[in-house]
Design an enzyme around this catalytic site. Structure first.
Site, PDB file in Angstrom:
ATOM      1  N   CYS A  88       0.376  -4.383   4.569  1.00 25.41           N
ATOM      2  CA  CYS A  88       0.748  -4.266   5.983  1.00 25.41           C
ATOM      3  C   CYS A  88       1.982  -5.132   6.281  1.00 25.41           C
ATOM      4  O   CYS A  88       3.051  -4.880   5.752  1.00 25.41           O
ATOM      5  CB  CYS A  88      -0.452  -4.607   6.851  1.00 25.41           C
ATOM      6  N   HIS A 203      -5.148  -1.818   4.144  1.00 26.30           N
ATOM      7  CA  HIS A 203      -5.726  -3.153   3.976  1.00 26.30           C
ATOM      8  C   HIS A 203      -6.849  -3.148   2.941  1.00 26.30           C
ATOM      9  O   HIS A 203      -8.009  -2.936   3.308  1.00 26.30           O
ATOM     10  CB  HIS A 203      -6.290  -3.641   5.316  1.00 26.30           C
ATOM     11  N   GLU A 205      -8.253  -5.633   1.638  1.00 23.61           N
ATOM     12  CA  GLU A 205      -9.179  -6.736   1.922  1.00 23.61           C
ATOM     13  C   GLU A 205     -10.224  -6.358   2.966  1.00 23.61           C
ATOM     14  O   GLU A 205     -11.215  -7.052   3.136  1.00 23.61           O
ATOM     15  CB  GLU A 205      -8.392  -7.985   2.358  1.00 23.61           C
TER      16      GLU A 205
END
Lengths: 225, 82
Positions: A88, A203, A205
């Protein structure tokens, strides 16, 4: 041996703790959050530029981060072959500092998109090992994820196999509708020429445990374990 | 010497400018006949330099190193003693 991963924090970074948590679910990895201005990457095996809004996205997303001392440190580490992943805003920073080609501009529909996307892994890289041809489902949250470059650079990244992730629909086709931001050729993530630096808008994560809706992020994070 | 630079940063002609397109759409709703809009930004910098040549060089550094991203933007600047 335990791998050490540096998580870089700029003013406005917001996903470094999510990365720390996600990596805690990957055996054999320990992480440390480093303040950008003091970031020394010697002794680390990999570095992450997490998402967020570094410097409030002032000027351009990721622009002001490029004058941080971390930029020179990242360039040095990248040249030595360190695996570096930007997600990002981290992807935007990697493009701004010139470690990845192109730039990320406003989504073509002008909306901020918070959603799940589907990507096809197109090529091998330090952060996508043995995944080529597989499909990954990951969350996105961005207003400037529209990857652009001039024709020469687009041809170069395509021909050299630097397109790592491409947005695809449920049938696995890279249709215009499958792209959440209008990026050229549905490009969701690219790698440097050597393949050790990778940037992507989604993302990883935020999809490292079923509790939050998916596990596909682990396939990227465990690549360096 | 004190200088003032007015720097204009614009999206390159070949780069799509969604912001300009949105502004164009909004202007059309005012009943105006709008052909197209390109939106950039103006950055005004007050700074010190030895002379005009040095001031121009400083503005070049600002433009190239930070204010404009050469992949997607062009810039131009007016530099004058303040």
């Amino acid at each position: 041996m335990t791998k050490r991963v540096a998580l870089l924090r700029f003013p406005g970074t917001w996903s470094e703790r999510d990365f720390q948590h996600a990596f805690s679910l990957v055996p054999g990895v320990e992480t440390e959050i480093l303040w950008h201005a003091e970031a020394k990457l010697k002794g680390f095996d990999a570095a992450i530029l997490p998402g967020g809004f570094s410097y409030g996205d002032y000027l351009r997303a990721g622009a002001i981060a490029k004058i941080s001392p971390a930029a020179a440190e990242l360039k040095r580490a990248a040249a030595e072959g360190m695996p570096i992943l930007g997600s990002c805003n981290g992807f935007q920073i990697l493009c701004e500092i010139g470690l990845l080609p192109g730039a990320l501009v406003r989504n073509d529909h002008l909306e901020f998109r918070c959603d799940w996307v589907r990507m096809r892994v197109e090529h091998e890289s330090a952060w996508a090992k043995g995944l080529t041809g597989q499909f990954l489902r990951m969350p996105i949250a961005h207003g400037e994820g529209n990857w652009v470059a001039d024709e020469r650079v687009v041809a170069q990244v395509e021909n050299r196999g630097q397109v790592v992730f491409r947005y695809v629909d449920d049938a696995g086709i890279a249709t215009a509708g499958a792209s959440p931001n209008g990026a050229i050729h549905n490009i969701a993530g690219i790698a440097s020429g050597e393949g050790n630096v990778v940037g992507l808008m989604p993302h990883p994560e935020r999809c490292a445990e079923l509790l939050v809706g998916g596990l596909d992020g682990v396939s990227l994070l465990q690549a360096i374990a | 010497m004190k200088f003032k630079a007015i720097i204009h940063v614009r999206p390159k002609p070949e780069i799509r400018d969604p912001q300009g397109e949105a502004v164009a759409g909004a202007l059309r709703t005012l009943g105006l006949s709008i052909e197209g809009v390109r939106a950039g930004k103006e950055i005004v910098v007050h700074f010190d330099a030895a002379d005009l040549t040095a001031a121009r060089a400083a503005v070049d550094t600002m433009g190239k190193e930070l204010l404009a991203n050469p992949v997607i933007e062009d810039y131009s600047a007016d530099v004058a003693a303040a």
